[in-house]
Structures are given as structure tokens and as C-alpha cells.
Write a protein that holds these residues in place. Sequence first.
Motif: not given
Length: 458
Positions: A60-63, A65-81, A88-89, A136-141
Motif C-alpha cells: 500500500g506504500g506505507q514505509k 524504517t528499522l534499525e540494523k541488526g538480526k531479525y527473525f521473519i515468520a508467518a503469523n496470522q496472515g501477516k509477516i512478523k 503485509a504480504s 500456503n494460505d498465509g502459513k509459510n514465507l
Amino acid sequence: MKRKIADQFITNFFLIFAVLLTCFFSSTVQASSDIDVGLIVSQFSAELIAPSSFIATEPGGQKTTLEKGKYFIAANQGKIKLGDRQLASGTVLDIAEQDDKDKAKDKNKSSAADSRHLFTVNRQEYRGTLRIYLTNDGKNLTIVNRVPMEYYVNSVLGPKSSPIWPDEAVKAQAVAVRSLAWYHKQNPESNLFAVRAAEPEAFYGGIRNENKNITAIAAQTAGQVLYYNGSPAMTYTCESSGGMTVSASEALQKEIPYLQAVEDYDTDCPSFTWEKKIQAVTISRLLEQGGHSLGRLRGFRISDSEKPDQKDRYPSGRVKTIFWQGELGSVSMTGQEFADMLALNSNWFDVYITDPVPQKLDVSIENSQGMEIGKKQIPIEVKGREKSAWKSAIPGYHFLEGTNEETILFKGKGIGRGLGLSKWGAKGMADAAPENAKDYYKTILQHYYPETNLVSAY
């Protein structure tokens, strides 16, 4: 007068045709030279390391800004955590622009500092941007790396070539790798990416696989790809075919005019011919792990490559199918499936039953008086029985005794499926090229992909 009018008409026709042709190739030149590579496909989570602050841009264009570092990405209830953020996907991750102070600092540092501005996904560094999708219906990345084509080529080419090889061999490989990627760009594997990173013959490992010397040679062919009849060519490659490449009709079960079996010049390959010994009980266990519980093996069926049967071997001699019989059942497998299961170099192999013997023999060393003064080990080469101990009523069938020590010997040729330009074959042709031959890489490409045309795509 009529003749002049006719001549003028012909001249105008060819001028219009030339303009149309120019427009066609101009649109190709202007096409984006980026390629989307599937790094992570339908997995639950991934690790991301950002070397500096970065921007997450949602569809949708929403930006954000996140800081440098380590992150874990996961699928979480229809969203990207992503860390503590919910996105959003289709979110795009890109390294944020440096401020003037940071740019001034980097000006005084070596080019190695560039690596600080690369995303790391599951401990692999990648250039370009990342796109994260829910599948996979929001279950995977699915994580996609959009990267300039030449960086993709450099990464794939690194492990496939050597900087000490002739330049013409490296250039031929570069064009082949780029052409196949260009084909996939026009004919993507999915609606999310053009090609997967984990392609068997074209593995994309990001910056780790780049080699600066190979990159410099490949750059001499930047943008060049092969076309056939106005469309990008499927320029598959392999490591070594064992003396003769295979046709697309054999490897892909479809006819492709420019992918026919041709002589390969890969005799310098260390695995041009190879051998591997495996105990029958190990094969039984691997079959069971693959879902085929045959019990103790009692026999197998495969025709000899010197007298191939079209039922189980392709015209090239490679194994089409191999049959195994056990005390509890039987199974017929494709040659490639079986080769993958046993980690054989290729599906071009013969099978022999060997008599169990030690791999090394201890021999005493004696002096002139007959006293032992030491020992040495002599390796024993195991040769398969050229003929079965006794003939079976079923052609190609070999009986096994079923003992725990029974060993089976596989003798084969080449590495991989042998389709298209081979790494060692390109080197062999380049080594034998006439002295001072200009652009010999084009001759190499025509040998492996006849009737294709070299085009500057961008």
C-alpha cells in the motif's frame, strides 16, 4: 519508370522492416535487467541480518524504517512478523540511503566495506532488495531476492568455472548461465519469482560465490544472451557429460532443436569416469528410508550399457529405470532417482556384483635375513565380475546372495544429467582453440547450442 517505382518500394519495405526490427530489439535493450530469485520457498521462518538501517515498504506504500541488526521473519496470522512488526504480504526490504556523514566515512574505506550493505538471509549475503510473501494460505514465507542480472550470473558462475581456465571457456559459460536466467525471466517458474536459488546445475549463493577474476572475464559478455527463432533459448548446462551430451528429448522428454546430443570434450574432468562401492544392505536401508521396504535384497535388473535394452536405458546409455527385488517386495525406480538416492555422480552407470575383499592388504617388510623390519599397506582395486556367476533366465537380471558383506560396484561416466554446455567440455574446446582465435566463446556456444543467435539483450 515502373522499374524505379518498384525499386523504391523494395527499398522502403526494407527500411520499414529494419525500423521494426530495431524497435523490437530496442524494447529488449530497455527491458529491466533485474531477476527475481526465490531464496526461501514456502518455509515457516527465516533469519535476517541487516548491516545498517533499512526500509520496509508494504504494497500500500506505507514505509517503516528499522534499525540494523538480526531479525527473525515468520508467518503469523496472515501477516509477516518481522521482529516486533506486523507487515503485509509483498513487503519490500531495502537498505536505507546513507546520510552524508556515513558516505564520507565509506569514501575513505576499502571496497570491502560494500559488503556491510548487503542483507544476510539464513547466513548467506545477497545484493539487491528482498521481497517477502505469504504462501500456503498465509502459513509459510517465500523470500525473493531481486538482483541485477550480472550479479546473479557472477554468483552462479563462480563455482562452475575457474579463474585459471581459458577466458573463452569462462565467457561461454557466462553467456549460457545468463541466457538460461533470461529465459526464466521471460518464462518464470512462479508468479513470485523467475528461478529458485537452489537449482541443481545453477546454484545461486549470493556474494559468497562471486570470484572477482571470473567476474572480470564474464563482464566482457555483459548483456549477451542466446535466442532461437526470436525467443530466449533454454541454455541448460552441466559439469561433465562423460564424452557425449544428452538431448532434451531424453533429459526433459521434449524436443528442443538446439539441445541435441553432441560430442563433449570433457576428458580432463577428474570424474570423467568414476566408481563407487556400496554394500547391498546399505542400498536396502536407503530404499527403506525412501519408502520402499524390500527387506534383504535378492536381485536387480538392468541391461549392460554395451548392449543396452531400450526398456531400461536411453539411447545415450544412461539408465532409464532400474528394478530391485527384495524378500518383502520389489520396486522399479528411474535412473536419476536411484542415482540421487545413492549420491552417484550421474545416471550413466553399470552395476556389478563384487566378491567381498578387504580394501587394503597389510604386507610385511623383511630384511635380507628374513627378519620383519616394518609393514606397509597396499590398496586393493575391486573389479566387478564382468559376467554374472551364472546366467539368469531373465535378461539383465542379477541374483544376490544376501550376505551382509555383499558389495555392489557402480561404474559410471560424467557428473550430472549431461544436458547442454558442460563446464569441462567448454574448457576442453578452449584449450584446443586455434592460436589467437578471436571470440572463440561464440564457437563453443554454437557447438553446444547449434542454430542459436547471440543477442545483446540489455
